[in-house]
Design a protein around this motif. Structure first.
Motif, short mmCIF file in Angstrom:
data_model
loop_
_atom_site.label_atom_id
_atom_site.label_comp_id
_atom_site.label_asym_id
_atom_site.label_seq_id
_atom_site.Cartn_x
_atom_site.Cartn_y
_atom_site.Cartn_z
N THR A 143 -35.18 7.49 60.80
CA THR A 143 -36.46 8.11 61.13
C THR A 143 -36.29 8.98 62.36
O THR A 143 -35.21 9.00 62.98
CB THR A 143 -37.54 7.05 61.43
N ARG A 144 -37.35 9.67 62.75
CA ARG A 144 -37.29 10.49 63.96
C ARG A 144 -37.05 9.64 65.21
O ARG A 144 -36.51 10.12 66.21
CB ARG A 144 -38.59 11.29 64.15
N ALA A 145 -37.49 8.39 65.17
CA ALA A 145 -37.36 7.53 66.34
C ALA A 145 -36.06 6.74 66.36
O ALA A 145 -35.83 5.94 67.27
CB ALA A 145 -38.55 6.57 66.40
N THR A 146 -35.20 6.96 65.36
CA THR A 146 -34.00 6.15 65.23
C THR A 146 -32.81 6.83 65.89
O THR A 146 -32.38 7.89 65.44
CB THR A 146 -33.65 5.94 63.74
N PRO A 147 -32.23 6.26 66.95
CA PRO A 147 -30.96 6.79 67.46
C PRO A 147 -29.81 6.32 66.58
O PRO A 147 -29.81 5.19 66.08
CB PRO A 147 -30.86 6.19 68.87
N VAL A 148 -28.83 7.18 66.37
CA VAL A 148 -27.68 6.85 65.54
C VAL A 148 -26.44 6.90 66.43
O VAL A 148 -26.16 7.94 67.06
CB VAL A 148 -27.53 7.82 64.36
N VAL A 178 -25.15 2.88 62.66
CA VAL A 178 -23.88 3.14 63.36
C VAL A 178 -22.96 3.93 62.43
O VAL A 178 -22.78 3.55 61.26
CB VAL A 178 -23.20 1.82 63.77
N ILE A 179 -22.40 5.02 62.95
CA ILE A 179 -21.36 5.74 62.21
C ILE A 179 -20.03 5.08 62.54
O ILE A 179 -19.56 5.12 63.68
CB ILE A 179 -21.34 7.24 62.59
N VAL A 180 -19.43 4.44 61.53
CA VAL A 180 -18.22 3.65 61.77
C VAL A 180 -16.94 4.41 61.42
O VAL A 180 -15.85 4.02 61.84
CB VAL A 180 -18.26 2.32 60.99
N LYS A 181 -17.07 5.48 60.64
CA LYS A 181 -15.91 6.27 60.24
C LYS A 181 -16.40 7.56 59.62
O LYS A 181 -17.62 7.77 59.46
CB LYS A 181 -15.05 5.50 59.24
#
Length: 279
Positions: A206-211, A259-262
């Motif tokens: 969402t717009r409020a979600t940090p990745v 979380v971007i893991v790869k």
């Protein structure tokens, strides 16, 4: 500028319509809806590397709701359906080359569905959506109003792609080519998922979600100027981050975060290629 744009903008700005004006608006809208259904106009388009919102297209869809009246759309079946007559369910022919598997799916008029798309029951595509070639929409998946879905995308079971009509200048959800969206994912509020990305089951954006990108050591957020953007080929999974203050820290609580893991590699590609067998 599409030749219908001026007419749509004028009719939308006029507010409530009566008499002859309503009849004129109906004729313009039906021509506009047919252009949407054929994919000739889109709620958003990629130009010079970035996505631009066509606000007049959203105005045209809202115009259709404004002038539409309730109608019984039940047909000859046992179930009852009441909706605005301006957005009936689409009927496909064999020559459309769209697979709509029996079992309760529905696609509204004003949604573009390209040849080679597979629709597994039950699923729903709303007006203004654009679904490109060879995409699979799995069971219980939703493609919301004005959402843009690219080629060879797999929307897994129960994936939710949020829609947007108002405000008219707000960016819709955009999923580019070759994206895999896992089961029970939710993509909302104008989030853009760039080409080749993989969203693991249960990811919510969402717009409020940090990745959090642990590969590139960056944090991606939406801003006042733009939406949340997931980079090309990123592999995103559900994660958590510890709360460091107050009672929550004392209790050892953590909050959900993607979380971007790869980034996509040969191993990821091999597992994704299994999708081709389903098509």
């Amino acid at each position: 500028m599409h030749r219908l744009q001026n007419e749509i903008e004028r009719l939308y700005a006029a507010g409530a319509l009566t008499g002859e004006a309503t009849a004129q608006a109906r004729a313009v809208f039906l021509e506009f809806r047919d252009a949407l259904t054929r994919g000739e106009v889109r709620a958003a388009e990629k130009t010079t590397g970035s996505w631009q919102v066509n606000a007049w297209v959203k105005q045209g869809i809202l115009l259709g709701f404004r002038i539409g009246e309730f109608a019984d759309m039940s047909g000859n079946g046992p179930l009852s359906f009441i909706d605005k007559y301006t957005f009936p369910a689409r009927r496909f022919k064999v020559e459309d080359r769209v697979r709509v598997v029996p079992g309760g799916s529905s696609i509204r008029s004003g949604a573009y569905v390209a040849p080679g798309v597979i629709c597994m029951p039950p699923m729903f595509v709303n007006a203004g959506a654009y679904v490109d070639e060879a995409t699979m929409i799995d069971s219980h998946a939703l493609v919301g109003s004005c959402a843009q879905v690219g080629k060879r995308v797999h929307l897994s079971a129960a994936a939710q792609v949020g829609g947007v009509l108002e405000p008219v200048n707000a960016s819709p959800v955009i999923i580019e080519d070759d994206v895999l969206v896992g089961g029970n994912c939710g993509i909302y509020e104008g989030t853009q998922v760039r080409q080749g990305a993989v969203l693991g089951a249960g990811v919510v954006l969402t717009r409020a979600t940090p990745v959090y990108d642990i590969v590139r050591e960056q944090v991606y957020r939406a801003s006042a100027e733009g939406p949340l953007v997931i980079p090309e080929n990123a592999v995103v999974v559900p994660g958590s981050r510890a709360v460091s203050k107050g009672k929550a820290a004392e209790w050892g609580l953590a909050l959900y975060t993607p979380v971007i893991v790869k980034y996509r590699d040969e191993k990821t590609q091999t597992s994704i290629e299994l999708e081709d067998l389903l098509r």
